[in-house]
Motif scaffolding. Structure first.
Motif, mmCIF file in Angstrom:
data_model
loop_
_atom_site.group_PDB
_atom_site.id
_atom_site.type_symbol
_atom_site.label_atom_id
_atom_site.label_comp_id
_atom_site.label_asym_id
_atom_site.label_seq_id
_atom_site.Cartn_x
_atom_site.Cartn_y
_atom_site.Cartn_z
ATOM 1 N N PHE A 1 -4.767 4.049 -0.555
ATOM 2 C CA PHE A 1 -4.530 2.822 -1.484
ATOM 3 C C PHE A 1 -5.871 2.209 -1.722
ATOM 4 N N LEU B 1 2.746 5.168 -5.992
ATOM 5 C CA LEU B 1 1.478 4.210 -6.077
ATOM 6 C C LEU B 1 0.980 3.802 -7.374
ATOM 7 N N ARG C 1 -2.879 6.532 4.847
ATOM 8 C CA ARG C 1 -2.248 6.060 3.847
ATOM 9 C C ARG C 1 -2.849 4.813 3.185
ATOM 10 N N HIS D 1 2.627 0.748 -8.690
ATOM 11 C CA HIS D 1 2.228 -0.366 -8.256
ATOM 12 C C HIS D 1 0.860 -0.743 -8.657
ATOM 13 N N LEU D 2 -0.190 0.200 -8.871
ATOM 14 C CA LEU D 2 -1.267 -0.102 -9.183
ATOM 15 C C LEU D 2 -1.555 -0.861 -10.487
ATOM 16 N N THR E 1 -1.471 -7.855 1.916
ATOM 17 C CA THR E 1 -0.446 -6.612 1.780
ATOM 18 C C THR E 1 0.579 -6.699 2.591
ATOM 19 N N PRO F 1 0.759 -1.087 0.092
ATOM 20 C CA PRO F 1 -0.065 0.006 -0.132
ATOM 21 C C PRO F 1 0.868 1.045 0.127
ATOM 22 N N GLU F 2 1.880 1.381 0.550
ATOM 23 C CA GLU F 2 2.513 2.367 0.741
ATOM 24 C C GLU F 2 4.056 2.550 -0.295
#
Length: 344
Positions: free
Chosen positions: A197, A165, A193, A168-169, A185, A160-161
């Motif tokens: 996400f 981002l 944060r 990563h998505l 995760t 998530p961090e």
């Protein structure tokens, strides 16, 4: 069917745990940790040579958990096997009756206790998910037909961090397209944060299990900030642990974990607790999470029961319509299912 899959599909807040296999054949301690958590979690992950350290295989420990009535989640990394061995491991898991698999890339050899070993990485995590999906569809990665197909609930990992981002998505989306049915995760310590996400993936229809790593000390928190990519422990939590006497750290760790869960609970389908040897603390955290989950499930059952009672009152004594009878059956099954999936 995987109970983890059933719980997530029913919208019941899920809690899973984790054990690390031993470096040697004395498996008693790891099994005791699993048994301590078992009555409070839906399933227990078994890590696959975590941190590239040689240990007993995840598959062997998963089989031992099954024999004790504990639902395992097989972790399988791309680091140590080529595509033949990876597919064989998934088929072997299915033969043993293992229903869940978490597929991931794996830490590089340089981080472990055999840095001279040759990493494989024949497939990456997205390709491994695709291979698992192909097996579930009855064929191997080369398109050859299987004699019997595995029934696996396959998951992937998320951070998530991760920064940025958006990048990563993109990879997460590829994992979904490759067949990921749930995400687990990396450790979460910042509720705000995590919400950002969760908002970014909220329309994907894939449940998220948020990672909860129990903080054992301020030193551990500082180490993760410096050495674990994608993990950031806020300074206030480090200060909180630093101010806690050693004999109170387990209690404080549970308190912090429960506080984080309360912050992120509206934005995830459950949590995955990583005890790092503190199985007793993980069990207590899971127990307290489940208390609220039972209240939520009871509330849902009461609403369904009210709908069912109202429907029954409107059904004529004679010549009830098929639609009304079908609706009655549907409500009765929903109530039965929720009662069966309610945490202990």
């Amino acid at each position: 069917m995987s109970r983890l899959k059933e719980v997530l599909e029913a919208g019941v807040f899920a809690v899973t745990g984790e054990i690390g296999p031993p470096k040697g054949v004395t498996v008693g301690t790891a099994l005791e940790e699993a048994e301590e958590m078992a009555s409070h979690v839906v399933a227990i992950n078994v890590t696959d040579l975590q941190s590239a350290v040689m240990r007993v295989s995840s598959l062997a420990m998963c089989k031992l958990l099954l024999e004790r009535g504990i639902e395992p989640v097989l972790q399988l990394t791309c680091r140590d096997r080529n595509r033949l061995a990876l597919q064989a491991e998934l088929l072997g898991a299915a033969v043993f009756g293992i229903k869940n698999a978490l597929l991931l890339t794996g830490d590089h050899m340089v981080l472990g206790d055999h840095p001279e070993a040759r990493p494989v990485f024949d497939l990456d995590s997205v390709q491994l998910l695709k291979a698992a999906s192909e097996l579930k569809a009855g064929r191997d990665l080369s398109g050859h037909e299987l004699d019997g197909t595995p029934d696996l609930f396959i998951g992937a990992v998320a951070t998530p961090e991760f920064e940025p981002l958006e990048l990563h998505l993109i990879k997460m989306r590829k994992k979904v397209e490759a067949g990921a049915q749930f995400f687990q995760t990396q450790a979460v310590y910042d509720g705000d944060r995590f919400k950002q996400f969760a908002d970014a993936v909220s329309g994907w229809g894939v449940p998220i299990l948020a990672g909860i790593v129990l903080l054992k000390s301020a030193g551990m928190a500082r180490y993760m900030n410096q050495n674990v990519a994608g993990v950031s422990v806020p300074q206030e939590l480090i200060d909180e642990m630093a101010a806690t006497p050693k004999e109170k750290r387990r209690e404080k760790s549970a308190e912090i974990a429960l506080r984080i869960v309360e912050q992120i609970r509206p934005y995830c389908a459950g949590v995955h607790i990583m005890p790092l040897g503190w199985a007793d603390v993980a069990a207590e955290v899971a127990k307290q999470i489940n208390q609220k989950t039972r209240q939520e499930v009871e509330s849902r059952i009461q609403k369904l029961q009210s709908e069912l009672d109202d429907l029954k009152a409107r059904i004529p004594a004679h010549s009830a319509s098929p639609d009304m009878l079908l609706q009655q059956e549907k409500l009765e099954k929903q109530i039965e299912r929720l009662r069966a999936l309610m945490p202990k």
